[in-house]
Design an enzyme around this catalytic site. Structure first.
Site, PDB file in Angstrom:
ATOM      1  N   ARG A   1      -2.342   6.803  27.709  1.00 33.39           N
ATOM      2  CA  ARG A   1      -1.812   7.560  26.457  1.00 33.39           C
ATOM      3  C   ARG A   1      -0.634   6.771  25.777  1.00 33.39           C
ATOM      4  NH1 ARG A   1      -0.090   9.746  30.621  1.00 33.39           N
ATOM      5  NH2 ARG A   1       1.859  10.393  30.823  1.00 33.39           N
TER       6      ARG A   1
ATOM      7  N   ASP B   1      10.362  14.994  26.969  1.00 29.31           N
ATOM      8  CA  ASP B   1       9.504  15.404  27.775  1.00 29.31           C
ATOM      9  C   ASP B   1      10.091  16.797  28.799  1.00 29.31           C
ATOM     10  OD1 ASP B   1      10.658  14.083  29.756  1.00 29.31           O
ATOM     11  OD2 ASP B   1       8.596  13.286  30.675  1.00 29.31           O
TER      12      ASP B   1
ATOM     13  N   CYS C   1       4.051  16.515  31.466  1.00 32.34           N
ATOM     14  CA  CYS C   1       2.850  15.730  31.578  1.00 32.34           C
ATOM     15  C   CYS C   1       2.821  14.721  32.672  1.00 32.34           C
ATOM     16  CB  CYS C   1       2.553  15.223  30.378  1.00 32.34           C
ATOM     17  SG  CYS C   1       3.496  14.253  29.245  1.00 32.34           S
TER      18      CYS C   1
ATOM     19  N   CYS D   1      16.595  26.752  14.151  1.00 33.64           N
ATOM     20  CA  CYS D   1      16.786  25.501  15.068  1.00 33.64           C
ATOM     21  C   CYS D   1      15.798  25.554  16.310  1.00 33.64           C
ATOM     22  CB  CYS D   1      18.137  25.092  15.558  1.00 33.64           C
ATOM     23  SG  CYS D   1      18.753  26.256  16.738  1.00 33.64           S
TER      24      CYS D   1
ATOM     25  N   ARG E   1       0.848  -1.366  -0.057  1.00 36.33           N
ATOM     26  CA  ARG E   1      -0.043  -0.075  -0.020  1.00 36.33           C
ATOM     27  C   ARG E   1       0.748   1.309   0.124  1.00 36.33           C
ATOM     28  NH1 ARG E   1      -2.554  -4.059  -1.045  1.00 36.33           N
ATOM     29  NH2 ARG E   1      -4.967  -4.274  -0.835  1.00 36.33           N
TER      30      ARG E   1
ATOM     31  N   CYS F   1      22.766  27.973  16.336  1.00 34.93           N
ATOM     32  CA  CYS F   1      22.799  27.764  14.816  1.00 34.93           C
ATOM     33  C   CYS F   1      23.142  29.399  14.049  1.00 34.93           C
ATOM     34  CB  CYS F   1      21.688  27.353  14.167  1.00 34.93           C
ATOM     35  SG  CYS F   1      20.184  28.579  14.281  1.00 34.93           S
TER      36      CYS F   1
ATOM     37  N   THR G   1      16.796  17.906  27.640  1.00 37.23           N
ATOM     38  CA  THR G   1      17.095  16.794  26.528  1.00 37.23           C
ATOM     39  C   THR G   1      16.551  17.414  25.163  1.00 37.23           C
ATOM     40  OG1 THR G   1      16.293  15.139  28.061  1.00 37.23           O
ATOM     41  CG2 THR G   1      16.105  14.568  25.717  1.00 37.23           C
TER      42      THR G   1
ATOM     43  N   CYS H   1      16.326  28.647  18.356  1.00 36.37           N
ATOM     44  CA  CYS H   1      15.865  29.775  17.843  1.00 36.37           C
ATOM     45  C   CYS H   1      14.686  30.194  18.555  1.00 36.37           C
ATOM     46  CB  CYS H   1      15.886  29.571  16.350  1.00 36.37           C
ATOM     47  SG  CYS H   1      17.345  29.553  15.533  1.00 36.37           S
TER      48      CYS H   1
HETATM   49 ZN   LIG Z   1      18.990  28.430  16.202  1.00 38.18          ZN
END
Ligand SMILES: [Zn+2]
Length: 251
Positions: free
Chosen positions: A70, A127, A186, A170, A11, A246, A131, A173
């Protein structure tokens, strides 16, 4: 691909935009999914079902009863197990063709850089801001496309930062570090279960499009979902020339 694979993925192959070539790109791909929770669950399940050859699943948590509302990668039997092992078992049942690499720890430093360097696309399903910023930095260093999602209460957010090009904004930013953005997790806040499903599935869709090189990615825009009123809003993003990650003066 063998006959079974041609059948399993028929598919996709029927879609002229994907075809055998696009499906082969999925089969050959290695995708890093950071977080095996609400967003990582549907994202990893769709990527596995779609035939992504290698999925690296990262999470240092164990499955908790409160996750099951969830985090559909995990079942009641998996409570107490490391999420990445529970996830690996579910994904294997879904598609034994996929190689799942479970990493039951918080990736940082060299280990994170190595995993990002080895990946074709990175999904941030984490979350916490620490990280998120670390993943963003690593993706900028190794010029990897980053598909980022967030879900809280009835609200969702979806971003693609295509850091292969110099013009892309990024994560930093948008959310500069050190501005003491309130950490909303959460783990302690409510989250409407299907919001994580909608955003996580959309992350998988954007990742697959990037792998096959089809369509127009979300790069350069953010998509905001107000799930309580089922309204989507798209907002254009621009690069911050003074961004510490960046921008022009970034080391
Ligand atoms: Zn940036």
């Amino acid at each position: 691909m063998n006959d079974d694979q041609l059948l399993r993925y028929s598919r996709h192959i029927l879609l002229p935009e994907i075809g055998v070539e696009g499906q082969q790109a999925f089969v050959d791909a290695r995708v890093l999914v950071v977080g095996a929770g609400g967003l990582g669950s549907p994202a990893a399940m769709y990527l596995a079902a779609a035939g992504v050859g290698t999925l690296v699943l990262v999470d240092d948590d164990d499955v908790d009863l409160t996750n099951l509302q969830r985090q559909i990668l995990h079942t009641a039997e998996a409570v107490g197990q490391p999420k990445v092992l529970s996830g690996q078992a579910t994904l294997r049942r879904l598609n034994p063709e996929v190689q799942v690499v479970p990493l039951a720890r918080r990736l940082s430093g060299e280990a994170l850089l190595e995993e990002v360097a080895a990946a074709d696309v990175v999904l941030d399903c984490s979350d916490n801001f620490e990280t998120r910023h670390a993943i963003n930095r690593a993706c900028h260093i190794h010029r990897k496309p980053l598909v980022s999602g967030a879900a809280i209460r009835f609200d969702g957010q979806l971003y693609v930062f295509d850091l292969r090009g110099d013009e892309s904004p990024c994560y930093h930013c948008l959310f500069p570090e050190g501005e003491d953005v309130e950490q909303v997790r959460c783990a302690v806040m409510g989250v409407f279960a299907p919001i994580t499903g909608i955003i996580g599935a959309a992350q998988a869709a954007e990742a697959l499009k990037l792998l096959a090189g089809i369509g127009t990615s979300l790069a350069g825009r953010v998509l905001l979902l107000d799930g309580l009123n089922m309204e989507w809003r798209g907002i254009g993003l621009s690069k911050d020339p003074a961004c510490a990650v960046c921008g022009q003066s970034a080391g």
